[in-house]
Design a protein around this motif. Structure first.
Motif, short mmCIF file in Angstrom:
data_model
loop_
_atom_site.label_atom_id
_atom_site.label_comp_id
_atom_site.label_asym_id
_atom_site.label_seq_id
_atom_site.Cartn_x
_atom_site.Cartn_y
_atom_site.Cartn_z
N ARG A 176 -3.14 -20.22 74.42
CA ARG A 176 -4.02 -19.50 75.16
C ARG A 176 -3.46 -17.96 75.08
O ARG A 176 -2.52 -17.76 75.09
CB ARG A 176 -4.63 -19.81 76.41
CG ARG A 176 -3.68 -19.96 77.39
CD ARG A 176 -4.29 -20.33 78.78
NE ARG A 176 -5.38 -19.45 78.85
CZ ARG A 176 -6.89 -19.91 79.11
NH1 ARG A 176 -7.09 -21.15 79.16
NH2 ARG A 176 -7.90 -19.16 79.19
N ARG B 59 -13.19 -12.06 74.18
CA ARG B 59 -13.19 -13.39 74.59
C ARG B 59 -12.46 -14.24 73.77
O ARG B 59 -11.58 -15.38 74.34
CB ARG B 59 -14.73 -13.73 74.72
CG ARG B 59 -15.33 -13.11 75.90
CD ARG B 59 -16.78 -13.22 75.99
NE ARG B 59 -17.43 -13.05 77.22
CZ ARG B 59 -18.60 -12.87 77.84
NH1 ARG B 59 -19.43 -12.96 76.73
NH2 ARG B 59 -18.87 -12.51 78.95
N SER C 184 -9.49 -16.95 74.90
CA SER C 184 -9.92 -18.35 74.99
C SER C 184 -8.74 -19.25 74.98
O SER C 184 -7.43 -19.11 74.51
CB SER C 184 -10.47 -18.38 73.53
OG SER C 184 -10.94 -19.93 73.35
N ASN D 19 -9.54 -22.46 74.08
CA ASN D 19 -9.78 -23.49 73.09
C ASN D 19 -8.68 -23.80 72.00
O ASN D 19 -8.87 -22.95 71.01
CB ASN D 19 -11.03 -23.15 72.52
CG ASN D 19 -11.74 -24.29 71.64
OD1 ASN D 19 -11.18 -25.10 71.00
ND2 ASN D 19 -12.97 -24.40 71.53
#
Length: 418
Positions: free
Chosen positions: A216, A382, A386, A388
């Motif tokens: 991240r 973003r 993130s 993800n």
């Protein structure tokens, strides 16, 4: 349109550029700036001027101000790369692959805020620039004209009022009370590392990089060279934070705000530096040296905010420009250039048509590219913050693929040079 009087609220980049452009065309213009010193407006780091910004400055500024801009800016010959946290290339371009040879009016420049401000102030006297005038509100008259009211009780009446008063615009608050500016949920910590430093690898002292770790967060790095010629301004601070005579590398680490400890924005520079070093444990030594060797006085943390798209509004004798309408995150590096583009577009519209049709045409076009820029910068912010991991790994794989296929690499480059 030379018979009109334009009131510009805010003496920032866009407002001053517009003032020059209108004045050169014979349009009466007055800029009202709340600060009292010509050396204010120095916060932040350098500004990347891209071809949109260069063209606007060239077309709006008188020759002496344009030359002053060219005399002070630096020109970077570095490339751009996406890298892993171990400084392994995912995708890299040389400068010539993303910055083709162009004339001065189509160029890319690194501008110090002080140098750019001085260029924009060149030739603007008290007949145009009113310092210490803090805007409070406006009123519309029965004759269709607009009156600006200031906190000292003074007023000024004109045919068009342009809100160029930044992200916290009072003009926007009155014109578009429904327009929102949101907290993106991203926090950035940035600092400066003095150059030369032989301990740093070449890619950190010559190129711009976006570090995409497997997990991240993200880290942006870039290099700024000294101004070609220093502008001597009485009263200007001489700290390293605002120094224009020293080369330095800038870095910015960003991640989701929720992952940082409460009160991170109030921490001192040394504490912020330790925080980022803790979060980059195991990264390439060069990256950690870049962060660890930064001057604590230059390190700060900010919550990243952004405007939200606004639909068409009824055109009238009040409009907006730059951050006052489409404030964006710094993660695309295009905020200042979009403001300059606004200034030149509004100038050209006012010279080509009657007042309200001109303003309507300007607003239609400005909303299109302005909020597209907002969306791009918000997406970048973003994505960089993130958590993800599968999406992050997929993007890194896509970058490696682009790097390996020449036609894809050339196509991808077109979006990096603007």
């Amino acid at each position: 349109m030379s018979e009109i009087h334009v009131l510009v609220i805010g003496g920032g980049i866009g407002g001053l550029c517009l003032a020059h452009g209108l004045r050169r065309s014979g349009v009466r213009v007055t800029v009202f700036e709340r600060t009292r010193a010509r050396t204010d407006w120095l916060q932040g780091y350098r500004i990347h001027i891209n071809p949109h910004g260069s063209r606007a400055l060239h077309d709006c500024l008188p020759p002496e101000a344009w030359q002053r801009f060219l005399d002070t800016v630096s020109v970077s010959g570095g490339g751009f790369g996406f890298v892993t946290e171990q400084l392994r290339d995912l995708l890299r371009y040389t400068a010539s692959e993303i910055l083709p040879e162009t004339g001065p009016a189509e160029g890319h420049y690194g501008a110090s805020r002080l140098g750019l401000r001085e260029a924009l102030l060149t030739g603007l006297g008290d007949d145009v620039l009113r310092l210490g005038a803090e805007f409070e509100r406006y009123t519309l008259g029965p004759d269709g004209r607009v009156t600006a009211h200031f906190t000292d009780g003074g007023t000024a009446t004109g045919d068009l009022l342009v809100g160029a008063d930044g992200a916290n615009s009072r003009v926007r608050r009155q014109l578009l009370p429904h327009a929102e500016r949101i907290d993106t949920g991203v926090l950035a910590i940035a600092g400066k590392h003095r150059l030369p430093d032989p301990a740093l690898p070449r890619v950190l002292t010559e190129d711009t990089n976006l570090v995409l770790p497997g997990r991240r967060g993200s880290l942006f790095t870039s290099v700024w060279h000294p101004d070609r010629a220093a502008v001597t301004t009485a009263g200007a601070p001489q700290s390293f934070l605002l120094d224009r005579s020293t080369a330095y590398a800038i870095w910015g680490f960003s991640d989701a705000t929720a992952t940082f400890p409460p009160g991170v924005e109030t921490l001192a520079g040394g504490d912020l530096r330790r925080l980022v070093l803790d979060r980059t444990t195991g990264w390439a030594p060069g990256l950690r040296d870049l962060i660890g060797g930064s001057d604590p006085d230059t390190i700060n943390a900010i919550r990243v905010r952004s405007a939200t798209p606004v639909g068409p509004w009824e055109t009238g004798p009040v409009t907006l420009l730059g951050d006052a309408v489409h404030n964006m995150t710094p993660m695309a590096g295009i905020g200042a250039n979009t403001a300059l583009r606004d200034a030149d577009l509004l100038r050209r519209a006012l010279l080509a048509d009657d007042l309200l049709p001109a303003v309507h045409s300007y607003e239609e076009q400005m909303r299109g590219y302005g909020f597209a820029a907002v969306a791009k910068s918000l997406r970048n912010a973003r994505m960089g913050a993130s958590g993800n991991r599968p999406a992050r790994l997929a993007f890194r794989t896509a970058l490696r693929t682009v790097n390996a296929i020449a036609p894809l690499k050339r196509k991808f480059a077109t979006g990096l040079g603007t």
